[in-house]
Write an enzyme that holds these catalytic residues in place. Structure first.
Site, PDB file in Angstrom:
ATOM      1  N   SER A  32       0.870  -1.181   0.000  1.00 22.00           N
ATOM      2  CA  SER A  32       0.000   0.000   0.000  1.00 22.00           C
ATOM      3  C   SER A  32       0.897   1.217   0.000  1.00 22.00           C
ATOM      4  O   SER A  32       1.680   1.410   0.937  1.00 22.00           O
ATOM      5  CB  SER A  32      -0.898   0.028   1.233  1.00 22.00           C
TER       6      SER A  32
ATOM      7  N   GLU B  89      -8.000   6.653 -14.353  1.00 20.34           N
ATOM      8  CA  GLU B  89      -7.455   7.587 -13.361  1.00 20.34           C
ATOM      9  C   GLU B  89      -6.716   8.766 -13.988  1.00 20.34           C
ATOM     10  O   GLU B  89      -6.867   9.899 -13.543  1.00 20.34           O
ATOM     11  CB  GLU B  89      -6.528   6.847 -12.388  1.00 20.34           C
TER      12      GLU B  89
ATOM     13  N   LYS C 108     -13.108   7.752  -0.134  1.00 22.63           N
ATOM     14  CA  LYS C 108     -12.313   7.398   1.055  1.00 22.63           C
ATOM     15  C   LYS C 108     -12.674   8.326   2.221  1.00 22.63           C
ATOM     16  O   LYS C 108     -12.797   7.893   3.365  1.00 22.63           O
ATOM     17  CB  LYS C 108     -10.809   7.516   0.745  1.00 22.63           C
TER      18      LYS C 108
ATOM     19  N   THR D 268      -4.576   2.166   3.546  1.00 20.44           N
ATOM     20  CA  THR D 268      -5.741   1.630   2.828  1.00 20.44           C
ATOM     21  C   THR D 268      -6.401   0.541   3.668  1.00 20.44           C
ATOM     22  O   THR D 268      -5.768  -0.453   4.037  1.00 20.44           O
ATOM     23  CB  THR D 268      -5.298   1.112   1.444  1.00 20.44           C
TER      24      THR D 268
ATOM     25  N   HIS E 280     -15.862 -15.788 -26.477  1.00 18.38           N
ATOM     26  CA  HIS E 280     -16.955 -16.631 -25.997  1.00 18.38           C
ATOM     27  C   HIS E 280     -18.072 -15.815 -25.377  1.00 18.38           C
ATOM     28  O   HIS E 280     -18.975 -16.377 -24.762  1.00 18.38           O
ATOM     29  CB  HIS E 280     -16.397 -17.670 -25.016  1.00 18.38           C
TER      30      HIS E 280
HETATM   31  C1  F6R Z   1      -4.144   6.557  -6.822  1.00 16.00           C
HETATM   32  C2  F6R Z   1      -4.402   5.152  -7.096  1.00 16.00           C
HETATM   33  C3  F6R Z   1      -5.362   4.383  -6.232  1.00 16.00           C
HETATM   34  C4  F6R Z   1      -4.703   3.884  -4.921  1.00 16.00           C
HETATM   35  C5  F6R Z   1      -5.675   3.042  -4.099  1.00 16.00           C
HETATM   36  C6  F6R Z   1      -5.036   2.400  -2.855  1.00 16.00           C
HETATM   37  O1  F6R Z   1      -3.071   6.986  -7.620  1.00 16.00           O
HETATM   38  O2  F6R Z   1      -3.847   4.650  -8.018  1.00 16.00           O
HETATM   39  O3  F6R Z   1      -5.814   3.297  -7.002  1.00 16.00           O
HETATM   40  O4  F6R Z   1      -3.579   3.112  -5.246  1.00 16.00           O
HETATM   41  O5  F6R Z   1      -6.761   3.830  -3.710  1.00 16.00           O
HETATM   42  O6  F6R Z   1      -4.297   3.300  -2.112  1.00 16.00           O
HETATM   43  P1  F6R Z   1      -2.802   2.910  -1.667  1.00 16.00           P
HETATM   44  O7  F6R Z   1      -2.072   2.684  -2.950  1.00 16.00           O
HETATM   45  O8  F6R Z   1      -2.276   4.082  -0.920  1.00 16.00           O
HETATM   46  O9  F6R Z   1      -2.920   1.678  -0.827  1.00 16.00           O
END
Ligand code: F6R
Length: 352
Positions: A99, A237, A346, A104, A253
């Site tokens: 992460s 993104e 988030k 996360t 398929h």
């Molecule tokens: C933002 C991104 C998101 C984050 C995801 C998880 O650039 O690509 O997909 O990667 O929300 O957050 P992290 O990576 O901090 O665990």
């Protein structure tokens, strides 16, 4: 001057410097490859499974690892993009918890559960609660630089796992691969980067054809599925657009029939991700599908992986797609860096 050849375009539309982060991809890869070689690793000689935890940009490394090891690796590689872990996780599971932020919730919860189950782990993060928990557990941590959008840190998130597995297990055959991949990636930055003029730059030209259409990224084989999914996510993104993705032969398929809706088909720009050389059966399948299904598509492009090794091929396609997604953002007049809906969701969940 072509707008994508003009530094002013980047200064105005890309204040977060996403294009330059993509340019730095080979540099980041080299840096983390060297760092990872010195990492203390948990004992995992008897691992019967490898589990990678990570969401979004931090989960891509797991997808790529699965693709790299492919069907020949003697133990299963399972990528978990959830808070729950599979029931088999235990002391013989080698865990990678990835992460970028370290905060996360899904990854934190899954990591805690895997540790309770006794899994030896390597943690890859820039800090946050995950680094703190890893410290308490005594797990080795690959410390990443903070402040990057996680999706721009893919070399940092992916290559430590390759390096660790190479040292720990049955991956001796990977030893020459990094040297080749490095050269391929540097060559691609010269060919596709912002300073390579649009007229001879395949990434800028492809992005121009995608403007105003829905990209559909199709991998010519399941071995390239991780890359097709990465392209889709980068269009989401960076370019702030929806995109489809799928792989041959599975799409023959089911999804192929959806192309009978000609009104929608006309809005779709197909990008086929292919290997430099393919089994003739794969090539025949792709050709037949182009004729039968994609006749009404807005455009059909092909991008071939570069290099001889699996590592170079996967990373070359990732880098190509990263450039295309940034250029598409600039053509669309959007800033590639912010991901407002991700942040807002988030924030709401953290507040509830
Ligand atoms: C933002 C991104 C998101 C984050 C995801 C998880 O650039 O690509 O997909 O990667 O929300 O957050 P992290 O990576 O901090 O665990």
């Amino acid at each position: 001057m072509h707008p994508l050849d003009d530094p002013e375009t980047y200064r105005i539309l890309d204040p977060g410097g996403m294009a330059q982060l993509v340019v730095r991809f080979p540099e980041m890869a080299e840096e983390i490859w060297q760092t990872a070689m010195r990492l203390r690793l948990p004992p995992a000689d008897d691992a019967t499974a490898i589990v990678v935890l990570g969401m979004g940009g931090s989960g891509v490394g797991g997808d790529l690892l699965q693709a790299l090891l492919g069907p020949t690796f003697p133990v299963p590689v399972v990528v978990v993009k959830d808070r729950r872990i599979p029931a088999f996780v235990g002391p013989q599971t080698l865990l990678f918890a990835c992460s970028h932020s370290g905060d996360t919730e899904e990854t934190l919860e899954a990591y805690a559960a895997a540790k309770e189950a006794g899994a030896p782990a390597v943690v890859i993060t820039s800090g946050g609660a995950l680094a703190a928990l890893a410290g308490q557990r005594g797990d080795p941590v690959v410390h990443l630089p903070a402040g990057l959008p996680p999706r721009a840190a893919v070399p940092y998130l992916f290559l430590p796992m390759v390096s660790a597995l190479r040292r720990l297990t049955h991956m001796g055959e990977l030893s020459g691969e990094w040297a080749e991949a490095r050269g391929v990636l540097r060559g691609l930055v010269d060919e596709l980067g912002p300073t390579a003029r649009a007229e001879g730059n395949p990434a800028k030209r492809l992005a121009a054809r995608l403007v105003g259409h829905l990209p559909a990224i199709y991998a010519s084989s399941p071995g390239l599925a991780a890359v097709a999914y990465r392209w889709k996510c980068q269009f989401n993104e960076n370019s702030k657009t929806l995109a489809l993705w799928n792989t041959f032969p599975e799409l023959n398929h089911n999804e192929t029939v959806g192309w009978e809706d000609q009104a929608v088909a006309r809005q779709i720009a197909v990008v086929l991700l292919r290997e430099p050389e393919e089994d003739p059966a794969v090539a025949r399948r792709v050709m037949a599908t182009r004729d039968v299904a994609f006749a009404a598509a807005a455009s059909v492009d092909e991008v071939r992986a570069r290099g001889a090794s699996r590592l170079a091929r996967l990373l070359s396609l990732v880098l190509f797609g990263d450039f295309v997604s940034v250029y598409l953002a600039l053509f669309r007049g959007v800033d590639p860096t912010p991901v407002a809906p991700i942040d807002e969701i988030k924030r709401r969940l953290a507040a509830s």
